[in-house]
Design a protein around this motif. Structure first.
Motif, short mmCIF file in Angstrom:
data_model
loop_
_atom_site.label_atom_id
_atom_site.label_comp_id
_atom_site.label_asym_id
_atom_site.label_seq_id
_atom_site.Cartn_x
_atom_site.Cartn_y
_atom_site.Cartn_z
N ALA A 147 1.62 -4.37 11.14
CA ALA A 147 2.85 -3.70 10.75
C ALA A 147 3.73 -4.62 9.92
CB ALA A 147 3.59 -3.22 11.99
N ARG A 148 3.80 -5.88 10.28
CA ARG A 148 4.59 -6.84 9.50
C ARG A 148 4.01 -6.98 8.10
NH1 ARG A 148 6.72 -11.45 13.70
NH2 ARG A 148 6.45 -10.26 15.62
N ASP A 149 2.69 -7.00 8.00
CA ASP A 149 2.05 -7.11 6.69
C ASP A 149 2.37 -5.89 5.82
OD1 ASP A 149 0.95 -9.53 7.38
OD2 ASP A 149 -1.02 -8.72 7.90
N ALA A 150 2.37 -4.71 6.43
CA ALA A 150 2.66 -3.49 5.69
C ALA A 150 4.11 -3.49 5.19
CB ALA A 150 2.41 -2.27 6.56
N ARG A 151 5.01 -3.98 6.01
CA ARG A 151 6.42 -4.04 5.60
C ARG A 151 6.61 -5.05 4.47
NH1 ARG A 151 9.70 -4.10 11.30
NH2 ARG A 151 11.45 -4.61 9.90
N ALA A 152 5.90 -6.17 4.56
CA ALA A 152 5.99 -7.17 3.49
C ALA A 152 5.34 -6.66 2.20
CB ALA A 152 5.32 -8.47 3.95
N TYR A 153 4.30 -5.84 2.34
CA TYR A 153 3.62 -5.31 1.16
C TYR A 153 4.56 -4.46 0.30
CZ TYR A 153 -0.06 -3.07 -1.60
OH TYR A 153 -0.85 -2.64 -2.65
N ALA A 154 5.46 -3.74 0.94
CA ALA A 154 6.40 -2.89 0.20
C ALA A 154 7.28 -3.70 -0.75
CB ALA A 154 7.26 -2.09 1.18
N TYR A 155 7.45 -4.98 -0.47
CA TYR A 155 8.32 -5.80 -1.31
C TYR A 155 7.79 -5.91 -2.73
CZ TYR A 155 10.92 -9.79 -3.13
OH TYR A 155 11.69 -10.60 -3.91
N GLY A 156 6.48 -5.89 -2.90
CA GLY A 156 5.92 -5.99 -4.25
C GLY A 156 6.41 -4.87 -5.15
#
Length: 373
Positions: A147-156
């Motif tokens: 879930a943390r990775d998915a949230r960080a992915y949105a930053y791109g």
């Protein structure tokens, strides 16, 4: 005297089956009532590691399709260019990150989020609101690494949209704003883009992180928390909980995830959280009485440009231990509605609509006055 034994009627097989059925129904009903949240949350789990997940196609920010709003102005609006990132509108299921143009997510965005949270900035200038592959609601209900990775992915996507928007606005005052997930992404954009660029800092009127929990000590001295209601080039940010819900305030701090210097989401871990009171516009713990409250609004369903009716002088506020504690409104318009998932998104009304509006206009006036003649 001899007593005649009482003969009790025996239950037939059908009656036995009926009682067993009723018992099972009661057990299932009780189980669902107790574990309903866990059951519904499990239904939003993509059931795959993020590392093996194939995200939806990336948006092309040169295309109008990648923007919900692009430089949309209302009559008489100010001179600011406003970059706004919306909150979570995609529930989840088979995807960690929502695809661009999901019908249900877009409907919620248009009906609830834009009128309640982008609306307060309409009088300050031209608003641009990009679509992005947002992390799903499920990612906000668990602390799993996926879930943390998915949230960080949105930053791109947020970064790509911001860079494209900034290139189209090379001069003039800027306002950056985001709600919930959008606010967290704006926080990182400010740290990585604005704080490192003195020329860009000079153009920033203010940054608004609405109902977003960020680490106070991670703010750059170049873009600090707003010390007063007339400070410019600073951050107005808060995470709100009603004053009678101490448990919710503690849970919010305990479960908070914030960006580290490597762009990863890590536990807040006892660090102080940012709280700038949206009513007073200042970063302090002074109690602000309800008489200073500019106005709450339920703008859900309103068309763009239509100002909602306000209930003013109604909400008392105070920053306490990094959380904005506030009194609640008890009228029907300010109650949580919708399904289980909708009640876990950004509120379907804005307790500080008129306060945000007044704050943005006031700081924009100060910014204009600070420019060389």
């Amino acid at each position: 005297m001899t007593r005649t034994p009482v003969t009790r009627p025996r239950l037939t097989l059908i009656q036995w089956l009926g009682w067993i059925g009723i018992t099972l129904v009661l057990l299932v009903t009780a189980t669902v009532a107790i574990w309903r949240g866990d059951i519904l949350k499990a239904g939003l789990d993509p059931q795959m590691p993020f590392q093996t997940y194939d995200p939806p196609p990336a948006p092309d920010y040169a295309s109008a399709d990648a923007w919900v709003m692009r430089d949309v102005r209302t009559d008489g609006a100010g001179a600011a260019a406003i970059f706004f990132l919306h909150s979570t509108t995609f529930d989840g299921g088979s995807d960690w990150n929502g695809p661009i143009g999901d019908a249900r997510a877009d409907a919620y965005l248009q009906r609830v989020v834009i009128p309640n949270y982008a609306g307060p900035f309409a009088r300050a200038g031209a608003i641009s609101l990009p679509r992005y592959r947002q992390a799903s609601l499920y990612t906000r209900l668990t602390l799993r690494a996926d879930a943390r990775d998915a949230r960080a992915y949105a930053y791109g996507d947020a970064l790509a949209a911001f860079d494209g928007w900034l290139a189209a606005h090379p001069t003039g005052p800027l306002i950056l704003a985001g709600v919930e997930q959008g606010g967290e992404l704006i926080d990182r954009l400010v740290r990585e883009r604005v704080a490192a660029d003195p020329a860009l800092q000079e153009r920033v009127v203010a940054v608004y992180l609405i109902d977003a929990l960020v680490a106070a000590d991670s703010l750059s001295p170049a873009v600090p928390a707003c010390a007063t209601a007339t400070s410019i080039g600073c951050v107005v940010g808060w995470s709100q909980v009603d004053e009678d819900n101490d448990g919710a305030a503690r849970r919010r701090l305990r479960r908070a995830l914030v960006w580290n210097d490597a762009g990863r989401l890590v536990d807040l871990g006892g660090r102080p959280a940012l709280c700038v009171n949206p009513v007073s516009g200042a970063a302090n713990e002074a109690a602000v009485p309800a008489r200073l409250h500019h106005g709450a609004a339920n703008a859900t369903g309103l068309e763009w440009g239509v100002r909602p009716a306000f209930i003013d002088r109604a909400v008392a506020t105070r920053c306490q231990n990094g959380i904005l504690r506030h009194t609640e409104l008890t009228t029907e318009s300010f109650r949580e509605v919708g399904n289980w998932a909708d009640r876990r998104k950004a509120r379907q009304y804005n307790l500080f609509y008129a306060d945000i509006e007044a704050d943005a206009l006031r700081r924009l006036t100060v910014w204009d006055a600070s420019r060389p003649a």
